[in-house]
Design an enzyme around this catalytic site. Structure first.
Site, PDB file in Angstrom:
ATOM      1  N   LYS A   1      -1.899  -5.699  -2.279  1.00 10.77           N
ATOM      2  CA  LYS A   1      -1.846  -4.590  -2.723  1.00 10.77           C
ATOM      3  C   LYS A   1      -1.807  -4.589  -3.946  1.00 10.77           C
ATOM      4  CE  LYS A   1       0.200   0.528  -1.381  1.00 10.77           C
ATOM      5  NZ  LYS A   1      -1.499   0.646  -1.126  1.00 10.77           N
TER       6      LYS A   1
ATOM      7  N   HIS B   1       3.908  -3.410   2.322  1.00 11.81           N
ATOM      8  CA  HIS B   1       2.471  -3.382   2.675  1.00 11.81           C
ATOM      9  C   HIS B   1       2.618  -5.405   1.933  1.00 11.81           C
ATOM     10  CE1 HIS B   1       2.200   0.647   2.489  1.00 11.81           C
ATOM     11  NE2 HIS B   1       0.503   0.487   3.243  1.00 11.81           N
TER      12      HIS B   1
END
Length: 258
Positions: free
Chosen positions: A152, A148
């Site tokens: 995040k 990601h």
């Protein structure tokens, strides 16, 4: 019939995409936004009020749905408050614990409110989870790699943990690798979910990516899903809004309404 929607986290990348999807969908109406960075006095997005306080928002605004795309801590508080005000939550915030999900399901049942918490709204990611569960019956040796963007907050991702949970439902707990293996660098083998190893990568330029790798004698079987932009999540959010209006419980996982 018009579905009246509040969006929490409207200034984020996901929130902005969700607002655009709502604007483009016949029968959907954005009636307010909820933003902890906003103000309850005079702040507006697309001519709808922006509230800082969820209690004020849910009391003053007539709404059917809360779409929450914030952070785990904030999202939990928003979801709890929405349920108490009989507003159906559609939550795309990952990072909730199993205990939190259990508590929210209990609260929703008490208030007779439906909703959904989805670690991932991308239909392809949900299919990846389902296919992984099917494959795990035949390939018990498996590792998960999720990647990601570097903003995040939770690791592993909710999608990876949901994938691991679905795999363990059909796979007996098993220690993988050499029985005497040792990490010369702590964490090198990733997290451990009943022997399933879960690895997290965080880098700028990524959006949301997951790879599930199965190993067997003489073969490797790999399942992979990539979200190239946040538009990939909008079909799942739209479907969730439509489906929770027909349900009578809080659901965990998009796969349960597909």
């Amino acid at each position: 019939m018009t579905t009246k929607i509040i969006v929490a986290g409207p200034r984020g990348k996901m929130g902005s995409e969700a607002i655009e999807m709502i604007r483009e969908t016949e029968g959907f109406e954005l009636v307010a936004c909820l933003d902890r960075k906003g103000s309850d006095v005079g702040d507006k997005i697309l001519d709808v009020p922006v509230f800082h306080d969820p209690e004020t928002c849910f009391t003053e605004v007539d709404a059917d749905i809360l779409v929450d795309l914030t952070t785990p801590q904030v999202g939990y508080a928003h979801t709890e408050a929405a349920i108490k005000h009989h507003i159906r939550p559609v939550v795309g915030t990952s990072g909730f614990t199993n205990d939190q999900i259990t508590e929210l399901k209990k609260l929703a049942k008490e208030h007779n409110v439906s909703g959904i918490i989805a670690p991932n709204f991308a239909v392809g990611a949900v299919l990846l989870m389902k296919f992984s569960q099917l494959a795990a019956k035949y390939f018990p040796d498996v590792e998960i790699i999720e990647k990601h963007h570097d903003q995040k907050l939770d690791a592993p991702s909710g999608t990876a943990m949901k994938t691991a949970d679905m795999i363990t439902q059909v796979r007996e707990p098993k220690k993988q690798g050499h029985p005497d293996e040792k990490e010369t660098l702590a964490g090198a083998r990733g997290g451990d979910v009943e022997g399933v190893r879960v690895h997290s990568v965080r880098l700028p330029g990524l959006v949301a990516h997951e790879e599930v790798i199965f190993g067997g004698k003489g073969q490797i079987f790999t399942l992979k899903h990539d979200s190239m932009n946040r538009g990939s999540f909008m079909d799942g959010i739209k479907l969730s809004i439509e489906e929770v209006l027909k349900k009578d419980e809080l659901i965990y996982g998009l796969e349960n309404i597909l």
